[in-house]
Design a protein around this motif. Structure first.
Motif, PDB file in Angstrom:
ATOM      1  N   GLN A   1      -2.270 -16.710   3.022  1.00  0.00           N
ATOM      2  CA  GLN A   1      -3.118 -16.872   4.304  1.00  0.00           C
ATOM      3  C   GLN A   1      -4.078 -17.821   4.431  1.00  0.00           C
ATOM      4  OE1 GLN A   1      -5.427 -13.107   4.932  1.00  0.00           O
ATOM      5  NE2 GLN A   1      -5.009 -13.236   7.142  1.00  0.00           N
ATOM      6  N   GLU A   2      -4.779 -18.017   3.222  1.00  0.00           N
ATOM      7  CA  GLU A   2      -6.096 -19.267   3.318  1.00  0.00           C
ATOM      8  C   GLU A   2      -5.363 -20.308   3.376  1.00  0.00           C
ATOM      9  OE1 GLU A   2      -8.004 -18.343  -0.441  1.00  0.00           O
ATOM     10  OE2 GLU A   2      -9.122 -16.700   0.372  1.00  0.00           O
ATOM     11  N   GLU A   3      -4.058 -20.366   2.575  1.00  0.00           N
ATOM     12  CA  GLU A   3      -3.350 -21.834   2.936  1.00  0.00           C
ATOM     13  C   GLU A   3      -3.075 -22.150   4.347  1.00  0.00           C
ATOM     14  OE1 GLU A   3       0.680 -23.845   1.150  1.00  0.00           O
ATOM     15  OE2 GLU A   3       0.039 -22.124   0.285  1.00  0.00           O
ATOM     16  N   LEU A   4      -2.568 -20.939   4.851  1.00  0.00           N
ATOM     17  CA  LEU A   4      -1.908 -21.052   6.418  1.00  0.00           C
ATOM     18  C   LEU A   4      -3.363 -21.561   7.187  1.00  0.00           C
ATOM     19  CD1 LEU A   4       0.199 -20.866   8.435  1.00  0.00           C
ATOM     20  CD2 LEU A   4      -0.509 -18.478   8.655  1.00  0.00           C
TER      21      LEU A   4
ATOM     22  N   GLN B   1       2.989   5.248  -7.216  1.00  0.00           N
ATOM     23  CA  GLN B   1       1.699   4.905  -8.174  1.00  0.00           C
ATOM     24  C   GLN B   1       2.133   3.894  -9.046  1.00  0.00           C
ATOM     25  OE1 GLN B   1      -1.117   6.732  -7.828  1.00  0.00           O
ATOM     26  NE2 GLN B   1      -0.420   7.214  -5.960  1.00  0.00           N
ATOM     27  N   LYS B   2       2.481   2.699  -8.431  1.00  0.00           N
ATOM     28  CA  LYS B   2       2.709   1.591  -9.430  1.00  0.00           C
ATOM     29  C   LYS B   2       1.583   1.143 -10.363  1.00  0.00           C
ATOM     30  CE  LYS B   2       7.145   0.140  -7.723  1.00  0.00           C
ATOM     31  NZ  LYS B   2       7.949  -1.092  -7.126  1.00  0.00           N
ATOM     32  N   ALA B   3       1.636   0.335 -11.104  1.00  0.00           N
ATOM     33  CA  ALA B   3       0.501  -0.228 -11.706  1.00  0.00           C
ATOM     34  C   ALA B   3      -0.336  -1.109 -10.633  1.00  0.00           C
ATOM     35  CB  ALA B   3       1.107  -1.281 -12.899  1.00  0.00           C
ATOM     36  N   ASN B   4      -1.593  -0.863 -10.853  1.00  0.00           N
ATOM     37  CA  ASN B   4      -2.733  -1.338 -10.091  1.00  0.00           C
ATOM     38  C   ASN B   4      -2.726  -2.875 -10.371  1.00  0.00           C
ATOM     39  OD1 ASN B   4      -3.655   0.907  -8.930  1.00  0.00           O
ATOM     40  ND2 ASN B   4      -5.291   1.348 -10.481  1.00  0.00           N
ATOM     41  N   ALA B   5      -2.369  -3.557 -11.616  1.00  0.00           N
ATOM     42  CA  ALA B   5      -2.434  -4.873 -11.803  1.00  0.00           C
ATOM     43  C   ALA B   5      -1.623  -5.481 -11.117  1.00  0.00           C
ATOM     44  CB  ALA B   5      -2.102  -4.922 -13.441  1.00  0.00           C
ATOM     45  N   GLU B   6      -0.213  -5.092 -10.858  1.00  0.00           N
ATOM     46  CA  GLU B   6       0.691  -5.704 -10.178  1.00  0.00           C
ATOM     47  C   GLU B   6       0.409  -5.681  -8.543  1.00  0.00           C
ATOM     48  OE1 GLU B   6       4.374  -3.596 -10.784  1.00  0.00           O
ATOM     49  OE2 GLU B   6       4.645  -4.135 -12.950  1.00  0.00           O
ATOM     50  N   LEU B   7      -0.136  -4.814  -7.944  1.00  0.00           N
ATOM     51  CA  LEU B   7      -0.604  -4.701  -6.815  1.00  0.00           C
ATOM     52  C   LEU B   7      -1.707  -5.971  -6.500  1.00  0.00           C
ATOM     53  CD1 LEU B   7      -0.396  -3.445  -3.986  1.00  0.00           C
ATOM     54  CD2 LEU B   7      -2.233  -1.709  -4.749  1.00  0.00           C
ATOM     55  N   GLU B   8      -2.656  -5.817  -7.421  1.00  0.00           N
ATOM     56  CA  GLU B   8      -3.718  -6.807  -7.152  1.00  0.00           C
ATOM     57  C   GLU B   8      -3.072  -8.167  -7.104  1.00  0.00           C
ATOM     58  OE1 GLU B   8      -6.491  -5.893 -10.099  1.00  0.00           O
ATOM     59  OE2 GLU B   8      -7.247  -4.076  -9.374  1.00  0.00           O
TER      60      GLU B   8
ATOM     61  N   GLN C   1       0.865  -1.119   0.088  1.00  0.00           N
ATOM     62  CA  GLN C   1      -0.143   0.105   0.028  1.00  0.00           C
ATOM     63  C   GLN C   1       0.976   1.242   0.210  1.00  0.00           C
ATOM     64  OE1 GLN C   1      -2.367  -0.786   3.480  1.00  0.00           O
ATOM     65  NE2 GLN C   1      -4.013  -1.826   2.399  1.00  0.00           N
ATOM     66  N   GLU C   2       2.087   1.091   0.961  1.00  0.00           N
ATOM     67  CA  GLU C   2       2.897   2.478   0.749  1.00  0.00           C
ATOM     68  C   GLU C   2       3.481   2.476  -0.407  1.00  0.00           C
ATOM     69  OE1 GLU C   2       3.899   1.917   5.433  1.00  0.00           O
ATOM     70  OE2 GLU C   2       5.493   1.566   3.750  1.00  0.00           O
ATOM     71  N   ALA C   3       3.738   1.432  -1.240  1.00  0.00           N
ATOM     72  CA  ALA C   3       4.278   1.460  -2.482  1.00  0.00           C
ATOM     73  C   ALA C   3       3.507   2.211  -3.444  1.00  0.00           C
ATOM     74  CB  ALA C   3       5.084   0.192  -3.113  1.00  0.00           C
ATOM     75  N   LEU C   4       2.129   1.976  -3.156  1.00  0.00           N
ATOM     76  CA  LEU C   4       1.259   2.165  -4.294  1.00  0.00           C
ATOM     77  C   LEU C   4       1.227   3.922  -4.145  1.00  0.00           C
ATOM     78  CD1 LEU C   4      -1.096   1.871  -6.410  1.00  0.00           C
ATOM     79  CD2 LEU C   4      -2.813   1.469  -4.337  1.00  0.00           C
ATOM     80  N   LEU C   5       1.098   4.162  -2.947  1.00  0.00           N
ATOM     81  CA  LEU C   5       0.994   5.955  -2.614  1.00  0.00           C
ATOM     82  C   LEU C   5       2.089   6.375  -3.075  1.00  0.00           C
ATOM     83  CD1 LEU C   5      -0.813   5.628   0.928  1.00  0.00           C
ATOM     84  CD2 LEU C   5      -1.850   5.913  -1.493  1.00  0.00           C
ATOM     85  N   ALA C   6       3.275   5.952  -2.829  1.00  0.00           N
ATOM     86  CA  ALA C   6       4.638   6.631  -3.115  1.00  0.00           C
ATOM     87  C   ALA C   6       5.002   6.522  -4.428  1.00  0.00           C
ATOM     88  CB  ALA C   6       5.678   6.028  -2.239  1.00  0.00           C
TER      89      ALA C   6
ATOM     90  N   ALA D   1      -0.082  -8.954  -6.232  1.00  0.00           N
ATOM     91  CA  ALA D   1       0.737  -9.254  -4.906  1.00  0.00           C
ATOM     92  C   ALA D   1      -0.273  -9.665  -4.101  1.00  0.00           C
ATOM     93  CB  ALA D   1       1.521  -8.110  -4.823  1.00  0.00           C
ATOM     94  N   LEU D   2      -1.463  -8.886  -3.962  1.00  0.00           N
ATOM     95  CA  LEU D   2      -2.396  -8.925  -2.664  1.00  0.00           C
ATOM     96  C   LEU D   2      -3.263 -10.329  -2.736  1.00  0.00           C
ATOM     97  CD1 LEU D   2      -4.050  -5.525  -2.811  1.00  0.00           C
ATOM     98  CD2 LEU D   2      -2.651  -6.567  -1.034  1.00  0.00           C
ATOM     99  N   GLY D   3      -3.478 -10.598  -4.227  1.00  0.00           N
ATOM    100  CA  GLY D   3      -4.198 -11.973  -4.392  1.00  0.00           C
ATOM    101  C   GLY D   3      -3.340 -13.083  -3.696  1.00  0.00           C
ATOM    102  N   THR D   4      -1.728 -13.123  -4.246  1.00  0.00           N
ATOM    103  CA  THR D   4      -0.853 -14.167  -3.711  1.00  0.00           C
ATOM    104  C   THR D   4      -1.012 -14.112  -2.099  1.00  0.00           C
ATOM    105  OG1 THR D   4       0.564 -13.595  -5.614  1.00  0.00           O
ATOM    106  CG2 THR D   4       1.472 -14.707  -3.554  1.00  0.00           C
TER     107      THR D   4
END
Length: 403
Positions: A151-154, A134-141, A127-132, A143-146
């Motif tokens: 977390q679900e696997e754990l 403004q990287k691509a939303n696709a890459e952030l999504e 999230q900090e990287a996104l604000l600082a 990363a968040l999906g992974t």
């Protein structure tokens, strides 16, 4: 153990080939809240959880024998206070003056909190990287999906582990009930009185006994102790139970009973010498009409006969333990009596054969005490003895009054 290793930032212990703890450093003792004398000489099962004991027998020992080393194996320790401590274990086998020793390094770990912290830090960083930047939303999504998948696997892994522990506990409880229900009830008549005590050190026991009236004047009494503790030993004792029950009630001689039990144990491990177990046992046939006791003692602690006059006769071993050697020849011994007497049979959890025979003195001091009261005195003495020596073993004994 040198001072540097004794205070290392990780646990260290050395095991004998049989799994007994030979050495342990202060770090591991502090983690488990034990003192040095409380674990030295004990089987490693003493510091393992129930599920870890099963894992140790089925995976740790076979893999160690095959590879001679283990890296990063997950196990759970049980502290003196009952707390479960997850650890990573590295182990290596070495030879020490002709003996095989296993050296283990144990690293405490609490991965669940670490994973959750890592997930939270990674999410915040994204999230900090996104604000600082403004990287691509696709890459952030992505990363968040992974992160969500991890977390679900754990959570799913933790759920499966909890279910496994619950299922294991239920299965062990059922096995314990089956084992206890196989024990024979007391016998009381005008010829003889037989009573027994049995307590497993864990869910399952390697001790077992049985006593049966063969005919109008003969009685068969057997007590066994399979090497080791836990599931493997209990399975062997339960496989022996229907065999000796059938043989004794059919009136087979003590020699024939022992031969059949010995043959059965050898048949269990004929293709796997490394898994072989042995069993100490003593079987007595009491003939009240002939006033004679015939017995075979296969490596078991000596039973005690105390005659009406107070004279004590230990019934020492007449053969090695069953399952130890091929083609063992068993010999029986006979003990005549005239005015009745009292018998004590026991396993080594009640009285270590290398220790003083404190129970023999107890019988001698109370020759006329009813058998039920004597049983209570033995239990009181046993609890005192156990507290003094920190013993943890299966406990089993049989008392017999021949009238």
């Amino acid at each position: 153990m040198d001072k540097q290793l004794n205070n290392a930032p990780c646990g260290f212990l050395t095991l004998s080939e049989e799994g007994s703890i030979v050495a342990v450093n202060r770090t591991l003792l502090n983690i488990l809240n034990y003192e040095h004398e409380q674990v030295i000489g004990q089987h490693i099962d003493t510091i393992l959880t129930v599920s870890a004991q099963l894992f140790y027998q089925l995976y740790f020992v076979p893999l160690l024998k095959l590879e001679h080393s283990i890296e990063e194996m997950y196990m759970s320790l049980n502290t003196r206070d009952g707390e479960e401590i997850p650890v990573l274990v590295n182990a290596v086998v070495r030879a020490d003056h002709g003996a095989t020793m296993t050296e283990c390094v144990l690293i405490p770990m609490r991965k669940r909190n670490e994973y959750e912290n890592e997930l939270l830090m990674a999410k915040n960083a994204a999230q900090e990287a996104l604000l600082a930047k403004q990287k691509a939303n696709a890459e952030l999504e992505i990363a968040l999906g992974t992160l969500k998948a991890k977390q679900e696997e754990l959570l799913e892994t933790n759920k499966q582990n909890q279910q496994f522990k619950l299922n294991t506990k239920r299965e062990l409880e059922l096995a314990r009930k089956i084992q206890e229900n196989s024990l024979t009830e007391s016998i009381v008549n005008d010829q003889i009185q037989i009573d027994a005590y049995y307590k497993a050190s864990s869910e399952l026991s390697g001790d077992l006994y049985g006593f049966y009236q063969i005919d109008a004047t003969r009685y068969g009494i057997i007590i066994l102790d399979v090497m080791g503790h836990g599931i493997s030993s209990a399975m062997i004792t339960m496989s022996l139970h229907p065999l000796f029950q059938r043989q004794i009630t059919q009136g087979l001689s003590p020699v024939k009973v022992m031969k059949e039990l010995d043959r059965h144990i050898h048949s269990l491990f004929q293709n796997d010498e490394e898994a072989r177990h042995y069993c100490t046992a003593i079987y007595l046939e009491i003939d009240t009409a002939r006033q004679k006791i015939d017995y075979v003692n296969a490596g078991h602690p000596p039973a005690l006969w105390q005659g009406a006059s107070g004279t004590q006769n230990p019934l020492y071993a007449t053969a090695p333990p069953i399952g130890m050697f091929e083609d063992t020849v068993f010999h029986s011994s006979s003990l005549p009596y005239t005015e009745g007497g009292r018998l004590l049979l026991y396993t080594d959890g009640v009285m270590d054969p290398t220790a003083s025979c404190y129970l023999f003195d107890l019988l001698k001091d109370h020759p006329d005490l009813p058998i039920t009261d004597l049983k209570e005195k033995i239990l009181t003495s046993l609890n005192h003895h156990k507290e003094a020596h920190h013993k943890s073993d299966d406990e089993c004994f049989i008392l017999v009054d021949v009238k």
